[in-house]
Design a protein around this motif. Structure first.
Motif, PDB file in Angstrom:
ATOM      1  N   ALA A  99       0.873  -1.171   0.000  1.00 16.03           N
ATOM      2  CA  ALA A  99       0.000   0.000   0.000  1.00 16.03           C
ATOM      3  C   ALA A  99       0.910   1.220   0.000  1.00 16.03           C
ATOM      4  O   ALA A  99       1.851   1.289   0.797  1.00 16.03           O
ATOM      5  CB  ALA A  99      -0.906   0.000   1.220  1.00 16.03           C
ATOM      6  N   LEU A 100       0.655   2.148  -0.907  1.00 15.73           N
ATOM      7  CA  LEU A 100       1.510   3.328  -0.958  1.00 15.73           C
ATOM      8  C   LEU A 100       0.673   4.597  -0.961  1.00 15.73           C
ATOM      9  O   LEU A 100      -0.496   4.604  -1.380  1.00 15.73           O
ATOM     10  CB  LEU A 100       2.456   3.275  -2.161  1.00 15.73           C
ATOM     11  N   GLU A 101       1.287   5.645  -0.468  1.00 18.00           N
ATOM     12  CA  GLU A 101       0.694   6.975  -0.503  1.00 18.00           C
ATOM     13  C   GLU A 101       1.535   7.831  -1.439  1.00 18.00           C
ATOM     14  O   GLU A 101       2.766   7.879  -1.322  1.00 18.00           O
ATOM     15  CB  GLU A 101       0.685   7.598   0.901  1.00 18.00           C
ATOM     16  N   THR A 102       0.878   8.478  -2.377  1.00 16.02           N
ATOM     17  CA  THR A 102       1.601   9.373  -3.271  1.00 16.02           C
ATOM     18  C   THR A 102       1.754  10.739  -2.617  1.00 16.02           C
ATOM     19  O   THR A 102       1.044  11.089  -1.669  1.00 16.02           O
ATOM     20  CB  THR A 102       0.874   9.529  -4.612  1.00 16.02           C
ATOM     21  N   ARG A 103       2.684  11.498  -3.151  1.00 16.35           N
ATOM     22  CA  ARG A 103       2.920  12.827  -2.585  1.00 16.35           C
ATOM     23  C   ARG A 103       1.726  13.760  -2.803  1.00 16.35           C
ATOM     24  O   ARG A 103       1.561  14.741  -2.060  1.00 16.35           O
ATOM     25  CB  ARG A 103       4.173  13.434  -3.196  1.00 16.35           C
ATOM     26  N   ASP A 104       0.885  13.445  -3.791  1.00 17.51           N
ATOM     27  CA  ASP A 104      -0.299  14.280  -4.023  1.00 17.51           C
ATOM     28  C   ASP A 104      -1.546  13.723  -3.345  1.00 17.51           C
ATOM     29  O   ASP A 104      -2.668  14.116  -3.661  1.00 17.51           O
ATOM     30  CB  ASP A 104      -0.530  14.487  -5.515  1.00 17.51           C
ATOM     31  N   GLY A 105      -1.337  12.746  -2.409  1.00 17.22           N
ATOM     32  CA  GLY A 105      -2.435  12.329  -1.545  1.00 17.22           C
ATOM     33  C   GLY A 105      -3.221  11.109  -1.979  1.00 17.22           C
ATOM     34  O   GLY A 105      -4.187  10.728  -1.313  1.00 17.22           O
ATOM     35  N   ARG A 106      -2.817  10.442  -3.039  1.00 12.98           N
ATOM     36  CA  ARG A 106      -3.540   9.240  -3.460  1.00 12.98           C
ATOM     37  C   ARG A 106      -3.103   8.021  -2.647  1.00 12.98           C
ATOM     38  O   ARG A 106      -1.931   7.902  -2.273  1.00 12.98           O
ATOM     39  CB  ARG A 106      -3.304   8.973  -4.945  1.00 12.98           C
ATOM     40  N   HIS A 107      -4.036   7.108  -2.421  1.00 15.26           N
ATOM     41  CA  HIS A 107      -3.755   5.829  -1.769  1.00 15.26           C
ATOM     42  C   HIS A 107      -3.870   4.733  -2.826  1.00 15.26           C
ATOM     43  O   HIS A 107      -4.918   4.581  -3.464  1.00 15.26           O
ATOM     44  CB  HIS A 107      -4.735   5.561  -0.628  1.00 15.26           C
ATOM     45  N   ILE A 108      -2.793   3.984  -3.036  1.00 11.85           N
ATOM     46  CA  ILE A 108      -2.756   2.963  -4.087  1.00 11.85           C
ATOM     47  C   ILE A 108      -2.333   1.633  -3.469  1.00 11.85           C
ATOM     48  O   ILE A 108      -1.386   1.586  -2.676  1.00 11.85           O
ATOM     49  CB  ILE A 108      -1.772   3.363  -5.195  1.00 11.85           C
ATOM     50  N   GLU A 109      -3.047   0.586  -3.823  1.00  9.58           N
ATOM     51  CA  GLU A 109      -2.702  -0.762  -3.370  1.00  9.58           C
ATOM     52  C   GLU A 109      -2.414  -1.637  -4.578  1.00  9.58           C
ATOM     53  O   GLU A 109      -2.970  -1.433  -5.664  1.00  9.58           O
ATOM     54  CB  GLU A 109      -3.835  -1.370  -2.536  1.00  9.58           C
ATOM     55  N   ALA A 110      -1.540  -2.621  -4.382  1.00  9.83           N
ATOM     56  CA  ALA A 110      -1.228  -3.571  -5.457  1.00  9.83           C
ATOM     57  C   ALA A 110      -0.869  -4.914  -4.845  1.00  9.83           C
ATOM     58  O   ALA A 110      -0.368  -4.981  -3.705  1.00  9.83           O
ATOM     59  CB  ALA A 110      -0.077  -3.070  -6.316  1.00  9.83           C
ATOM     60  N   ARG A 111      -1.120  -5.966  -5.597  1.00 12.88           N
ATOM     61  CA  ARG A 111      -0.770  -7.306  -5.146  1.00 12.88           C
ATOM     62  C   ARG A 111      -0.292  -8.143  -6.323  1.00 12.88           C
ATOM     63  O   ARG A 111      -0.693  -7.927  -7.468  1.00 12.88           O
ATOM     64  CB  ARG A 111      -1.928  -8.003  -4.425  1.00 12.88           C
ATOM     65  N   VAL A 112       0.570  -9.111  -5.985  1.00 11.37           N
ATOM     66  CA  VAL A 112       1.069 -10.090  -6.951  1.00 11.37           C
ATOM     67  C   VAL A 112       0.956 -11.450  -6.276  1.00 11.37           C
ATOM     68  O   VAL A 112       1.503 -11.653  -5.189  1.00 11.37           O
ATOM     69  CB  VAL A 112       2.522  -9.803  -7.349  1.00 11.37           C
ATOM     70  N   ASP A 113       0.218 -12.368  -6.899  1.00 14.16           N
ATOM     71  CA  ASP A 113      -0.003 -13.670  -6.269  1.00 14.16           C
ATOM     72  C   ASP A 113       1.122 -14.654  -6.522  1.00 14.16           C
ATOM     73  O   ASP A 113       1.313 -15.580  -5.738  1.00 14.16           O
ATOM     74  CB  ASP A 113      -1.341 -14.253  -6.731  1.00 14.16           C
ATOM     75  N   GLU A 114       1.848 -14.476  -7.604  1.00 16.87           N
ATOM     76  CA  GLU A 114       2.999 -15.324  -7.886  1.00 16.87           C
ATOM     77  C   GLU A 114       4.165 -14.448  -8.324  1.00 16.87           C
ATOM     78  O   GLU A 114       4.177 -13.966  -9.456  1.00 16.87           O
ATOM     79  CB  GLU A 114       2.670 -16.360  -8.975  1.00 16.87           C
ATOM     80  N   PRO A 115       5.131 -14.236  -7.449  1.00 16.53           N
ATOM     81  CA  PRO A 115       6.284 -13.406  -7.826  1.00 16.53           C
ATOM     82  C   PRO A 115       7.009 -13.983  -9.035  1.00 16.53           C
ATOM     83  O   PRO A 115       6.983 -15.192  -9.285  1.00 16.53           O
ATOM     84  CB  PRO A 115       7.166 -13.453  -6.574  1.00 16.53           C
ATOM     85  N   LYS A 116       7.676 -13.109  -9.763  1.00 14.88           N
ATOM     86  CA  LYS A 116       8.457 -13.529 -10.930  1.00 14.88           C
ATOM     87  C   LYS A 116       9.492 -14.569 -10.505  1.00 14.88           C
ATOM     88  O   LYS A 116      10.255 -14.364  -9.561  1.00 14.88           O
ATOM     89  CB  LYS A 116       9.169 -12.318 -11.532  1.00 14.88           C
ATOM     90  N   GLY A 117       9.489 -15.715 -11.192  1.00 16.73           N
ATOM     91  CA  GLY A 117      10.402 -16.813 -10.873  1.00 16.73           C
ATOM     92  C   GLY A 117       9.712 -18.006 -10.252  1.00 16.73           C
ATOM     93  O   GLY A 117      10.264 -19.109 -10.266  1.00 16.73           O
TER      94      GLY A 117
END
Length: 462
Positions: free
Chosen positions: A386-404
């Protein structure tokens, strides 16, 4: 009533390792074993010139023979099987690019291949026997890592502990040990098994020593057993064995889980980033968030990596990395390199782990235990950020199988490119030399006798 010795989990696993034939192994598993071998060779070459590895190599040069039947890959020298296993085992774990089995949290290649190659070259074994030995080592080592469980990994570096027995299985298979002798080898390897995580707090050099010693100790155990040296018959599940002394959740059923049906080697993952595997899921998730939202490092205010407990246990002590190797155990540094460069490879760590940009980003990264991620681990390594951008956005991301991972694996072309890149980075071999070496590696199972792999050693494979 006590079970008969040949019915114990240790004995059944030893018998499987001793009796495994090349013809018993499905062709896709053989092909994956070759993939893993080529991948490992890149990691072994990447150890060239790295200070801890050079110290181990200098020790071997003082203590061992000046030459011998077994190859020192990075230096293109040779030694006895014992010292070749030690040096190659240390060399192949220092770049943090060697493979990993998720469920056992175990790096098989760095302990299995150094022992197997050293014995195979000394005995001029065939490529088919080499592959059978390697598969025996993977199957035994992975199951032993799973047997020892999550509690073991909190204190012990499983690759150092289970790795000694994995190396014994591979070396013992090449030496033609009987099931009874293989069980003795397990006993002697298990009583030498060691490796503690405390080194992370000091940026100490211990991690490649763990793999070098595991490979060498497993080889010692196998050679001793071949000459009749006996070992504990229940070194894994016995009342004073590894499970009793090194784990609180050891499960003996894991030792024999679907032997000959489930091929654990095929579950092994390749490393894409040049860092501790615990950083990879979050690194892939951050990369996804940046690509999907067209972000640069300057857009990101803070990042929360949602992780499993073992990631906190292993990465948590590293708050201000003092070396390239320690930086590979820093979540903030790895994510900082991803944010700055789009990758966290050898060059990025070498040239930028302590750059002001990455150091500033590291201070804005925190890890937080996530129930879903923790429950899935170690069978699945889910990446969530979960990340917060400097302009105030909240963004989430997920990866179920990492590369490799097996479901998101590296192609042979990607493995080839990775190995070339590692050899070039360490200057262990130039592009023209790798044009000679790589075909030898990719066709290892067809060799009549395994000789030297690197050009300076002459005839190579025949």
């Amino acid at each position: 009533m006590h079970e008969h010795l040949d019915e114990t989990p240790s004995a059944r696993l030893a018998a499987f390792a001793a009796g495994l034939r090349y013809e018993d192994i499905p062709q896709p598993v053989v092909e994956r074993a070759v993939d893993l071998f080529v991948d490992w060779a890149g990691s072994a070459l990447a150890g060239k010139g790295v200070r801890p590895v050079e110290i181990v190599a200098a020790f071997a040069a003082r203590m061992g023979p000046a030459d011998g039947p077994s190859e020192l890959l990075a230096s293109r020298g040779s030694s006895s099987p014992l010292f070749a296993a030690l040096v190659n085992g240390a060399a192949s774990h220092v770049a943090e690019q060697d493979d990993v089995h998720n469920g056992s949290v175990f790096h098989p290649a760095a302990v299995v291949f150094p022992a197997a190659l050293a014995v195979a070259q000394a005995n001029r074994a065939s490529g088919r026997d080499f592959i059978a030995a390697v598969v025996a080592g993977y199957e035994a080592g992975i199951r032993i890592g799973e047997f020892l469980g999550r509690s073991h990994y909190r204190i012990f570096h499983t690759t150092g502990t289970a790795g000694a027995l994995a190396a014994a299985a591979a070396a013992g298979r090449l030496l033609g040990l009987t099931p009874a002798a293989m069980l003795d080898a397990f006993g002697s390897a298990g009583t030498q098994a060691a490796g503690l995580w405390e080194f992370l707090r000091d940026a100490a050099d211990s991690k490649p020593l763990h793999t070098g010693k595991a490979a060498a100790n497993g080889l010692i155990a196998a050679y001793l057993a071949a000459d009749g040296f006996t070992g504990a018959k229940r070194i894994l599940e016995g009342a004073q064995g590894m499970g009793a002394g090194m784990s609180s959740d050891a499960d003996p059923q894991r030792l024999t889980d679907r032997l000959g049906v489930r091929w654990a080697l095929a579950e092994t993952s390749f490393k894409f980033h040049a860092s501790c595997r615990h950083t990879h899921p979050a690194a892939d998730a951050l990369l996804k968030a940046m690509q999907d939202n067209d972000l640069t490092i300057d857009d990101i205010g803070s990042v929360t990596a949602l992780v499993h407990q073992a990631a906190i246990d292993v990465l948590g002590p590293v708050t201000a990395p003092a070396s390239v190797h320690q930086a590979k155990f820093s979540m903030g540094t790895t994510l900082g390199l991803i944010a700055a460069h789009g990758r966290a490879g050898m060059s990025e760590f070498q040239n930028g782990f302590d750059s002001p940009e990455v150091a500033a980003f590291r201070a804005r990264v925190v890890m937080r235990l996530d129930d879903e991620v923790n429950a899935a681990y170690p069978a699945r390594w889910i990446g969530k950020i979960a990340l917060e951008t400097r302009d105030g956005r909240h963004i989430e991301a997920r990866v179920d199988e990492p590369k490799g991972d097996p479901g998101n694996t590296l192609s042979r072309e990607e493995i080839d490119a990775k190995v070339r890149g590692l050899a070039a980075f360490s200057r262990a071999a130039d592009a023209a030399e790798m044009d000679v070496v790589l075909p030898r590696l990719w066709t290892i199972e067809r060799a009549n006798h395994i000789g030297a792999l690197m050009p300076a050693r002459g005839a190579g494979l025949s």
